[in-house]
Motif scaffolding. Structure first.
Motif, PDB file in Angstrom:
ATOM      1  N   ALA A 108       0.857  -1.186   0.000  1.00  0.00           N
ATOM      2  CA  ALA A 108       0.000   0.000   0.000  1.00  0.00           C
ATOM      3  C   ALA A 108       0.891   1.232   0.000  1.00  0.00           C
ATOM      4  O   ALA A 108       1.903   1.277   0.700  1.00  0.00           O
ATOM      5  CB  ALA A 108      -0.889   0.011   1.236  1.00  0.00           C
ATOM      6  N   ALA A 125      -8.822  -2.323   0.854  1.00  0.00           N
ATOM      7  CA  ALA A 125      -7.878  -2.110  -0.244  1.00  0.00           C
ATOM      8  C   ALA A 125      -6.866  -3.248  -0.332  1.00  0.00           C
ATOM      9  O   ALA A 125      -6.562  -3.742  -1.424  1.00  0.00           O
ATOM     10  CB  ALA A 125      -7.162  -0.776  -0.055  1.00  0.00           C
ATOM     11  N   ALA A 135      -5.895  -2.077  -6.058  1.00  0.00           N
ATOM     12  CA  ALA A 135      -7.098  -1.426  -5.526  1.00  0.00           C
ATOM     13  C   ALA A 135      -6.788   0.038  -5.290  1.00  0.00           C
ATOM     14  O   ALA A 135      -5.803   0.374  -4.625  1.00  0.00           O
ATOM     15  CB  ALA A 135      -7.543  -2.095  -4.224  1.00  0.00           C
ATOM     16  N   PRO A 137      -8.771   3.548  -4.019  1.00  0.00           N
ATOM     17  CA  PRO A 137     -10.004   4.155  -3.498  1.00  0.00           C
ATOM     18  C   PRO A 137     -10.349   5.456  -4.218  1.00  0.00           C
ATOM     19  O   PRO A 137      -9.458   6.239  -4.582  1.00  0.00           O
ATOM     20  CB  PRO A 137      -9.689   4.406  -2.019  1.00  0.00           C
ATOM     21  N   GLN A 168      -3.267   3.408  -2.196  1.00  0.00           N
ATOM     22  CA  GLN A 168      -3.343   2.695  -3.460  1.00  0.00           C
ATOM     23  C   GLN A 168      -2.492   1.444  -3.289  1.00  0.00           C
ATOM     24  O   GLN A 168      -1.323   1.529  -2.930  1.00  0.00           O
ATOM     25  CB  GLN A 168      -2.851   3.580  -4.600  1.00  0.00           C
TER      26      GLN A 168
END
Length: 230
Positions: A108, A125, A135, A137, A168
Motif C-alpha cells: 500500500a 484495499a 485497488a 479508493p 493505493q
C-alpha cells in the motif's frame, strides 16, 4: 483463476515529502499537531491498527529525519517503522521506499497527510489487491464539474468523475515493474504510474473523511473526523 497469496507479507509505504507552503507554515504539514500528535503519527497508527498489520516504511526528506526522530522521542511514539530518504519528486520517493521491499508482497502506498483513513478502508484495499492485483479508493465528485478549454469551459457529467485517494495498493511485482520507468510529469499518483505499463486500475469505494491535509482549515476538519471515531 487468481492465485491467493495470503501468506505473502504486507507493506505500507507512507510518503511524506511535502512542505508547509500552502499551509502558511514553516513546518511541513505531516509534522503539524493534530489532536495532540503530529499528523504523520495518526497516519502510521491507522495502518498499525489494522488486522493486516503491515510492515511500515516511512519516506521523508532526509533533512527532516532528525526532526522526526526527536518528535518520536517527545511523544513516546514507538510503533516500528523503517525511515527512508525521499527523492526529488513523489515518484522518486516511492521508488526509494520500494527498494526496501525484497520479496513478494502486497504494498500500500499512502499519503502521510491523510491521517483519517479508516481501518475498514485500509483492510478493504489490501484484500482487493490481493485478489485482483490492485485497488485504488475513489469517491464521486459531489460538485458540478467543468473543464476549461481554449474556447471556454465545458460541462462534464460528474457521474463519470472520480476523486482519487490513497492508500493505493498493488502486488509488489506490479509496482516494481512500473517504477522502473523514467519519471513523467503525468505521474500524479501510483495508479498513473502502474497504468502506463498497461495494467487496468480497479477502483474501490473511498471515504469522504479520508481527506488530504493541504490547507489550514483541513486540520480543523481532520480533528472533527478523528474525534468522531472516538
Amino acid at each position: 483463476m487468481i492465485e491467493k497469496i495470503s501468506a505473502v507479507k504486507y507493506y505500507a509505504i507512507i510518503v511524506g515529502g511535502g512542505s508547509g507552503t500552502r499551509m502558511g507554515s514553516e513546518i511541513p504539514k505531516q509534522f503539524l499537531p493534530l489532536n495532540g500528535l503530529p499528523v504523520l503519527m495518526h497516519t502510521i497508527k491507522a495502518f498499525y491498527s489494522t488486522p493486516i498489520s503491515p510492515e511500515i516504511i516511512v519516506v521523508l526528506n532526509l533533512d527532516t529525519h532528525d526532526y522526526w526522530k526527536e518528535l518520536c522521542k517527545e511523544n513516546n511514539f514507538t510503533i516500528p517503522h523503517t525511515l527512508v530518504a525521499g527523492g526529488e519528486q513523489r515518484f522518486h520517493s516511492v521508488r526509494n521506499g520500494l527498494a526496501y521491499i525484497k520479496g513478494p508482497g502486497i504494498v500500500a502506498i499512502h499519503d502521510a497527510v491523510r491521517p483519517c483513513v479508516s481501518v475498514k478502508l485500509i483492510d478493504s484495499a489490501y484484500r482487493q489487491a490481493e485478489e485482483q492485483g490492485n485497488a485504488v479508493p475513489a469517491v464521486k465528485s459531489r460538485d458540478s464539474v467543468r473543464i476549461q478549454t481554449d474556447k471556454g469551459s465545458v460541462f462534464v457529467d460528474r457521474q463519470n468523475i472520480f476523486l482519487i485517494q490513497t492508500p493505493q495498493v498493488f502486488k509488489s511485482e506490479v509496482l516494481k515493474k512500473a517504477y522502473l520507468q523514467e519519471y513523467d510529469v503525468e505521474f500524479t499518483d501510483d495508479a498513473s504510474v502502474v497504468e502506463k505499463t498497461g495494467v487496468n486500475i480497479l477502483l474501490i469505494e473511498g471515504e469522504t473523511s479520508n481527506l488530504k491535509i493541504t490547507f489550514p482549515e483541513d486540520i480543523l476538519v481532520a480533528e472533527s473526523y478523528l474525534n468522531s471515531k472516538k
